[in-house]
Enzyme design. Structure first.
Site, PDB file in Angstrom:
ATOM      1  N   LYS A  52      45.898  50.131  29.188  1.00 60.50           N
ATOM      2  CA  LYS A  52      45.428  49.792  27.836  1.00 60.50           C
ATOM      3  C   LYS A  52      45.897  50.846  26.828  1.00 60.50           C
ATOM      4  O   LYS A  52      46.371  50.511  25.741  1.00 60.50           O
ATOM      5  CB  LYS A  52      43.897  49.679  27.819  1.00 60.50           C
ATOM      6  CG  LYS A  52      43.380  48.437  28.563  1.00 60.50           C
ATOM      7  CD  LYS A  52      41.860  48.448  28.752  1.00 60.50           C
ATOM      8  CE  LYS A  52      41.424  47.261  29.613  1.00 60.50           C
ATOM      9  NZ  LYS A  52      39.974  47.230  29.874  1.00 60.50           N
ATOM     10  N   GLN A  96      34.897  51.132  29.864  1.00 56.34           N
ATOM     11  CA  GLN A  96      35.441  50.446  31.030  1.00 56.34           C
ATOM     12  C   GLN A  96      34.348  50.209  32.075  1.00 56.34           C
ATOM     13  O   GLN A  96      33.584  51.107  32.413  1.00 56.34           O
ATOM     14  CB  GLN A  96      36.602  51.264  31.632  1.00 56.34           C
ATOM     15  CG  GLN A  96      37.347  50.563  32.767  1.00 56.34           C
ATOM     16  CD  GLN A  96      38.119  49.324  32.338  1.00 56.34           C
ATOM     17  OE1 GLN A  96      38.490  49.172  31.182  1.00 56.34           O
ATOM     18  NE2 GLN A  96      38.363  48.419  33.275  1.00 56.34           N
ATOM     19  N   ASP A 119      35.752  44.384  23.140  1.00 56.57           N
ATOM     20  CA  ASP A 119      35.639  43.668  24.418  1.00 56.57           C
ATOM     21  C   ASP A 119      34.860  42.354  24.247  1.00 56.57           C
ATOM     22  O   ASP A 119      34.912  41.480  25.115  1.00 56.57           O
ATOM     23  CB  ASP A 119      34.876  44.527  25.441  1.00 56.57           C
ATOM     24  CG  ASP A 119      35.791  45.188  26.462  1.00 56.57           C
ATOM     25  OD1 ASP A 119      36.864  44.644  26.735  1.00 56.57           O
ATOM     26  OD2 ASP A 119      35.396  46.250  26.978  1.00 56.57           O
TER      27      ASP A 119
END
Ligand code: GUN
Length: 291
Positions: A52, A96, A119
């Site tokens: 990412k 994460q 997200d």
């Protein structure tokens, strides 16, 4: 049979984003900034987060990676989140997952400012998604919609069978595809571990989204001819012939199912690369909103 090439499509999207970023930079001196927090040393998670961050650099974003030790307390993590929430230089950030067991994942997600939640995991954003209001759609469902769109796979009036009811993929996918939207208007059946006669149901599907996390679960005798198959699975399976020591397997027995399919995603190179591209797209959206 057409391969839904996520690797190429993601590269196309990243190129489009890079062009837009260059223009933003030269015209308004604005650079999108994504931050990522990772707790602990899970190998797969570190690989994903690094990918990412690297993707951010490639498209001209700024990125910040915050690495915290495995024994970080929930309170310490909440503090880090608050710092990012109030930092005007950060457009969006992710934490994460999975987190170490001693940290309550839901509590962490709830602490993220919904306007920075690229997200799309915060209940506010999940609620907006379910109501078909503008919001951050989670990267994996967003990537699947984009892939179906770019390959012009018709969804309207089609029977979509989703296998798996996770909060990250199965559940949002079933909601999105049933909505009145460009890639949507489908008749959706969501199935899971308690579903009876699954094969009877998948045999009726025009489109199957396999997101259950069991390698090569979907076999050729479970699908009809000309089906479209989206494989969300990525399980690491030990393989001594590989330098890494493992290979990646999807939820679909690709070799046999692809013989009957009209469209199918490979693993790797299907849904996976799309998720990173869509995270960047959400960050760009956050940046536009902030300016
Ligand atoms: N772990 C697996 N997929 C994801 C994702 O899309 N976002 C975050 N934050 N963690 C993940």
């Amino acid at each position: 049979m057409t391969i839904l090439d996520g690797k190429k499509t993601a590269a196309d999207i990243k190129e489009e984003i890079a062009l837009e970023v260059a223009e933003l930079k030269s015209r308004e001196n604005i650079v999108p900034h994504l931050a990522a927090i990772i707790v602990g040393h899970d190998g797969a998670s570190i690989t994903y987060v690094n990918a990412k961050v690297k993707a951010c650099e490639r498209v001209g974003f700024e990125s910040s990676l915050i690495r915290l030790p495995e024994n970080t307390t929930e309170k310490e993590l909440l503090n880090e989140i608050e710092i990012l929430n109030i930092d005007n230089d950060i457009d969006g950030f992710i934490v994460q997952l999975p987190l170490p067991e001693h940290i309550n994942e839901q509590k962490i997600i709830m602490a993220i400012d919904p306007d920075k939640d690229v997200d799309g995991f915060h209940p506010t954003n999940v609620g907006k998604m379910a109501l078909n209001l503008p919001t951050f759609i989670s990267a994996t469902p967003f990537g699947i919609l984009e892939l179906l769109d770019r390959y012009k796979v018709e969804t309207s009036g089609k029977h979509v069978v989703v296998i798996g009811r996770s909060h990250i993929v199965g559940s949002p996918m079933s909601i999105l595809l049933s909505q009145k939207r460009k890639v949507g208007n489908a008749t959706v059946t969501i199935t899971h571990s308690r579903t009876k006669n699954l094969k009877e149901i998948t045999l009726q599907a025009d489109i199957i989204i396999a997101a259950l996390g069991i390698p090569e679960f979907l076999k050729a005798d479970m699908v009809k001819d000309n089906v479209t198959v989206i494989d969300v699975g990525i399980t690491r399976v030990a393989d001594s012939n590989k330098k890494s020591g493992y290979r990646l397997l999807g939820d679909v027995a690709f070799d046999e199912v692809s013989k009957k399919a009209a469209f199918i995603t490979p693993v790797p190179g299907g849904v996976g690369p799309m998720t990173i591209a869509m995270l960047l797209k959400n960050t760009l959206l956050a940046c536009h909103r902030n300016n």
